[in-house]
Design an enzyme around this catalytic site. Structure first.
Site, mmCIF file in Angstrom:
data_model
loop_
_atom_site.group_PDB
_atom_site.id
_atom_site.type_symbol
_atom_site.label_atom_id
_atom_site.label_comp_id
_atom_site.label_asym_id
_atom_site.label_seq_id
_atom_site.Cartn_x
_atom_site.Cartn_y
_atom_site.Cartn_z
ATOM 1 N N TYR A 1 25.271 -37.996 -15.546
ATOM 2 C CA TYR A 1 25.583 -36.556 -15.594
ATOM 3 C C TYR A 1 27.005 -36.341 -16.138
ATOM 4 O O TYR A 1 27.228 -35.475 -16.989
ATOM 5 C CB TYR A 1 25.437 -36.003 -14.177
ATOM 6 C CG TYR A 1 25.672 -34.531 -13.990
ATOM 7 C CD1 TYR A 1 24.714 -33.591 -14.362
ATOM 8 C CD2 TYR A 1 26.849 -34.058 -13.387
ATOM 9 C CE1 TYR A 1 24.926 -32.230 -14.140
ATOM 10 C CE2 TYR A 1 27.065 -32.714 -13.166
ATOM 11 C CZ TYR A 1 26.098 -31.800 -13.547
ATOM 12 O OH TYR A 1 26.309 -30.457 -13.323
ATOM 13 N N SER B 1 30.861 -29.384 -16.338
ATOM 14 C CA SER B 1 31.063 -29.604 -14.902
ATOM 15 C C SER B 1 32.361 -30.356 -14.695
ATOM 16 O O SER B 1 32.791 -31.128 -15.575
ATOM 17 C CB SER B 1 29.896 -30.436 -14.368
ATOM 18 O OG SER B 1 30.228 -30.991 -13.111
HETATM 19 N N1 NAD Z 1 25.924 -25.635 -8.886
HETATM 20 C C1 NAD Z 1 27.043 -26.263 -9.219
HETATM 21 O O1 NAD Z 1 27.943 -26.467 -8.383
HETATM 22 C C2 NAD Z 1 27.266 -26.730 -10.618
HETATM 23 C C3 NAD Z 1 28.476 -27.391 -10.906
HETATM 24 C C4 NAD Z 1 28.707 -27.803 -12.212
HETATM 25 C C5 NAD Z 1 27.785 -27.571 -13.203
HETATM 26 N N2 NAD Z 1 26.597 -26.956 -12.885
HETATM 27 C C6 NAD Z 1 25.650 -26.749 -13.962
HETATM 28 O O2 NAD Z 1 25.232 -25.403 -13.978
HETATM 29 C C7 NAD Z 1 23.939 -25.316 -14.589
HETATM 30 C C8 NAD Z 1 23.014 -24.471 -13.721
HETATM 31 O O3 NAD Z 1 22.777 -25.157 -12.495
HETATM 32 P P1 NAD Z 1 22.505 -24.420 -11.095
HETATM 33 O O4 NAD Z 1 23.510 -24.948 -10.151
HETATM 34 O O5 NAD Z 1 22.369 -22.964 -11.285
HETATM 35 O O6 NAD Z 1 21.115 -25.114 -10.696
HETATM 36 P P2 NAD Z 1 19.665 -24.482 -10.389
HETATM 37 O O7 NAD Z 1 18.792 -25.636 -10.052
HETATM 38 O O8 NAD Z 1 19.790 -23.386 -9.397
HETATM 39 O O9 NAD Z 1 19.231 -23.843 -11.791
HETATM 40 C C9 NAD Z 1 19.008 -24.641 -12.932
HETATM 41 C C10 NAD Z 1 17.825 -24.114 -13.695
HETATM 42 O O10 NAD Z 1 17.632 -24.941 -14.850
HETATM 43 C C11 NAD Z 1 16.248 -25.156 -15.020
HETATM 44 N N3 NAD Z 1 15.997 -26.383 -15.760
HETATM 45 C C12 NAD Z 1 16.278 -27.657 -15.379
HETATM 46 N N4 NAD Z 1 15.845 -28.519 -16.296
HETATM 47 C C13 NAD Z 1 15.281 -27.795 -17.296
HETATM 48 C C14 NAD Z 1 14.657 -28.118 -18.510
HETATM 49 N N5 NAD Z 1 14.481 -29.386 -18.891
HETATM 50 N N6 NAD Z 1 14.203 -27.114 -19.306
HETATM 51 C C15 NAD Z 1 14.355 -25.821 -18.930
HETATM 52 N N7 NAD Z 1 14.926 -25.462 -17.766
HETATM 53 C C16 NAD Z 1 15.380 -26.437 -16.962
HETATM 54 C C17 NAD Z 1 15.696 -25.236 -13.606
HETATM 55 O O11 NAD Z 1 14.291 -24.991 -13.568
HETATM 56 C C18 NAD Z 1 16.523 -24.185 -12.881
HETATM 57 O O12 NAD Z 1 15.876 -22.927 -12.854
HETATM 58 C C19 NAD Z 1 23.473 -26.760 -14.803
HETATM 59 O O13 NAD Z 1 23.719 -27.145 -16.136
HETATM 60 C C20 NAD Z 1 24.353 -27.535 -13.861
HETATM 61 O O14 NAD Z 1 24.486 -28.884 -14.248
HETATM 62 C C21 NAD Z 1 26.318 -26.519 -11.621
#
Ligand code: NAD
Length: 276
Positions: free
Chosen positions: A167, A154
């Site tokens: 984070y 991120s």
């Molecule tokens: N959305 C953003 O802007 C953004 C920015 C930077 C990084 N990220 C990263 O992208 C990745 C995906 O996030 P997203 O935005 O799609 O969020 P999201 O909440 O839509 O999806 C994340 C998924 O991970 C699953 N999850 C969480 N903890 C878990 C665990 N302990 N075991 C198994 N599954 C687990 C959740 O159930 C969910 O389905 C994450 O690592 C997040 O930190 C997202």
């Protein structure tokens, strides 16, 4: 249907929704057999069955990636079904924000567990099917299969972010892990890269007023960001908007595809230009 990942086997964690689900769908459309893994069983099964109903090949293997034995179980189930592993995407995660002076040990530890320790365990469990399998191909002069790991970082990790000491630390930690795997496994042709997303429209970045939360050992951790902050972030993005999950998945496909055959140990910032 494309063929960029034809016959490759991909494990994607956190694939029940958001970036992971979009990646599972896109990889399947490019010919990959996909293991959809998530702590939330029903939506994970829905993603896998949706892929199958569109003519793709997918299974769901559900469980909490932070449970120490789960990463090895996930690899075993995937190998039992598909017999090999080409692509591993460490995507599962969530945020548990708080200002540093008020952050609890549990809050800190939870972020390290899900964003750094779990990916480490999963990559280690995958070693026999990625590192060792590639080493054998090399030793016996067999045709080399494409193999890569993609870790999700991120911009909070690369640049720090208010309210995200936990984070940010974990998301930079995974960059170190990425570069180390790139160096250790690169010798066998296994690539490892990271994608650092900025602002992608998902449950994590939706308006806090939507009241979404995630259950962490019985505690409801609020997800999302205040709508005022969402509006401000958009002003800082040269493209003027949040990214879609499909655009996020596109970046992962780029790194998994043969077009990235010589990209290793890289951190790709996918931000719409934010922070340049
Ligand atoms: N959305 C953003 O802007 C953004 C920015 C930077 C990084 N990220 C990263 O992208 C990745 C995906 O996030 P997203 O935005 O799609 O969020 P999201 O909440 O839509 O999806 C994340 C998924 O991970 C699953 N999850 C969480 N903890 C878990 C665990 N302990 N075991 C198994 N599954 C687990 C959740 O159930 C969910 O389905 C994450 O690592 C997040 O930190 C997202």
């Amino acid at each position: 249907m494309g063929s960029l990942l034809e016959n490759q086997v991909a494990i994607i964690t956190g694939a029940a929704r958001g970036i992971g689900a979009a990646t599972a769908r896109l990889f399947a459309r490019e010919g990959a057999k996909v293991v959809v893994s998530d702590r939330d069983e029903l939506p994970a099964r829905d993603v896998a069955s949706e892929i199958r109903s569109e003519g793709g090949d997918a299974i769901a293997v559900s469980g909490d990636i932070t449970i120490p034995a789960f990463p090895a179980h996930l690899i075993e189930e995937s190998i039992a079904k598909y017999g090999r592993l080409n692509i591993l995407v460490n995507n599962a995660g969530y945020t548990w924000d708080g200002m540093l002076h008020k952050m609890t040990d549990r809050q800190w530890q939870a972020m390290l567990e899900v964003h750094a320790t779990a990916p480490f365990r999963l990559i280690r469990a995958a070693a026999p099917y990625m590192r060792d399998a590639a080493k054998d191909e090399q030793a016996f002069g067999r045709k080399r299969e494409p193999r890569c790991v993609i870790n999700i970082s991120s911009t909070s990790g690369l640049h720090g972010n208010i309210g995200q000491a936990n984070y940010s630390t974990a998301k930079l930690g995974i960059v170190g892990l990425t570069k180390t795997v790139a160096k250790e496994w690169g010798a066998f042709g296994v690539r490892c890269n990271a994608v650092a997303f900025g602002y992608i429209d998902t449950r994590l970045t939706q308006s806090k007023e939507a009241n979404e939360s995630i259950d962490v050992e019985g505690e409801q951790v609020a997800l999302g960001i205040p709508s005022q902050l969402r509006d401000m972030i958009q002003l800082m993005i040269p493209l003027g908007r949040a990214g879609t999950v499909e655009e996020a998945a596109g970046a992962l496909l780029l790194l998994a595809s043969p077009y990235a055959a010589y990209i290793n140990g890289h951190v790709l910032e996918v931000t719409g230009g934010m922070g340049i």
